[in-house]
Design a protein around this motif. Sequence first.
Motif, PDB file in Angstrom:
ATOM      1  N   TYR A  49       0.859  -1.193   0.000  1.00  0.00           N
ATOM      2  CA  TYR A  49       0.000   0.000   0.000  1.00  0.00           C
ATOM      3  C   TYR A  49       0.888   1.234   0.000  1.00  0.00           C
TER       4      TYR A  49
ATOM      5  N   LYS B  79      -4.246   7.151   3.647  1.00  0.00           N
ATOM      6  CA  LYS B  79      -4.940   6.086   4.376  1.00  0.00           C
ATOM      7  C   LYS B  79      -5.534   6.640   5.673  1.00  0.00           C
TER       8      LYS B  79
ATOM      9  N   ALA C 264       0.660   7.122   3.828  1.00  0.00           N
ATOM     10  CA  ALA C 264       1.198   5.932   4.502  1.00  0.00           C
ATOM     11  C   ALA C 264       1.718   4.917   3.488  1.00  0.00           C
TER      12      ALA C 264
ATOM     13  N   ILE D 170       2.635   0.671   3.495  1.00  0.00           N
ATOM     14  CA  ILE D 170       2.567  -0.607   4.213  1.00  0.00           C
ATOM     15  C   ILE D 170       3.425  -1.616   3.442  1.00  0.00           C
TER      16      ILE D 170
ATOM     17  N   SER E 139       4.876  -4.129   8.181  1.00  0.00           N
ATOM     18  CA  SER E 139       5.224  -2.865   8.862  1.00  0.00           C
ATOM     19  C   SER E 139       4.448  -1.728   8.209  1.00  0.00           C
ATOM     20  N   ARG E 140       4.037  -0.736   9.057  1.00  0.00           N
ATOM     21  CA  ARG E 140       3.222   0.388   8.587  1.00  0.00           C
ATOM     22  C   ARG E 140       3.919   1.699   8.972  1.00  0.00           C
ATOM     23  N   TYR E 141       3.907   2.662   8.037  1.00  0.00           N
ATOM     24  CA  TYR E 141       4.578   3.943   8.224  1.00  0.00           C
ATOM     25  C   TYR E 141       3.570   5.047   7.880  1.00  0.00           C
ATOM     26  N   GLY E 142       3.203   5.886   8.880  1.00  0.00           N
ATOM     27  CA  GLY E 142       2.157   6.874   8.667  1.00  0.00           C
ATOM     28  C   GLY E 142       2.579   8.308   8.889  1.00  0.00           C
TER      29      GLY E 142
ATOM     30  N   TYR F 124       4.956   4.392  13.447  1.00  0.00           N
ATOM     31  CA  TYR F 124       5.556   3.139  12.972  1.00  0.00           C
ATOM     32  C   TYR F 124       4.919   1.963  13.695  1.00  0.00           C
ATOM     33  N   GLU F 125       4.400   1.019  12.907  1.00  0.00           N
ATOM     34  CA  GLU F 125       3.746  -0.170  13.472  1.00  0.00           C
ATOM     35  C   GLU F 125       4.345  -1.433  12.883  1.00  0.00           C
TER      36      GLU F 125
END
Length: 309
Positions: free
Chosen positions: A233, A237, A243, A245, A254-257, A292-293
């Motif tokens: 992705y 978002k 973001a 993903i 991992s997710r970066y927003g 960061y997730e």
Amino acid sequence: MKKRLTFFLASNSGAPVRQITIPKIAIGLVGGLVLLCLLAIGIVFIDYIHLKKKSFQVHQLSDQISTQNNELAGQRSKIKEFAGKINTLKTKLSTLDQFEQKIRIIANIEKDSDAENVFGVGGSIPSDIDTNISLKERHNAMLREMHSQLDILDAAFIRQQESFSSLLDYLEDKRRLLASTPAIRPMNGGWVTSRFEYRKSPFTGRREFHHGLDIAARIGTPIMASADGVVIYSGRKGSLGNAIIIDHGHGMVSRYGHMSKCLKKRGENVKREDIIGNVGNTGLSTGPHLHYEIRINGVPVNPEKYIIN
């Protein structure tokens, strides 16, 4: 009356003529004797020629035998040398097997319980070939032993190759897993403003669980992929704003927003430390920072446990 031959001998010195009378049978006997002597001389000469020829042949055979003995000695020396190399190969193969066992112990990799030792069932290394024995006594025995051990070594090399191949496959899977496991801080610098824990929401004032790590930094600070993976992705978002993903495989994402700009598109492959975007203040945000997730099989986990530097 017996037949005789009379010879008259005259001299030019004026001496009286002399008369010699010889019986014909005596002349025959002398002639026969001369003929026998000539025949004997001929036989001796022929024997001499024959012996001379035989002597030459014997000399040639002697030279051939000497050459063959030298070649045989060289071949025997080569056989001993080859036997020594077989002994060395066995030692090296045994060392390789021990090295593999050490790697498996260090990496906690169990070998298949049904797998044979590199030298087959029982695993005992064949005894070394004695290279100091006289080849004149055990030439054929040594050759048979060498052929037998070569067959053992050939089978052992095949087993060792298969064992190393399976070990390398396992280690390669581990390497890919490690390369795909988030293990670095997603940016250089900045400071953590919110951790993976319960907190008071800056927007509602209520107690809520924060599922990631907020790292505050200047707008435009580069953001890095924390592991190898594929972008699934890239774009706007909801509350995350801009973001990205990344799917790292093995159920890890991992997710970066809140980025100001996304530098990777959906479907792109990324490597650990690749720059994927810049810090921003998009979405539901109180200031420029990175949210960061890390999620495993869809469940958020503490990102700080996956930061090793």
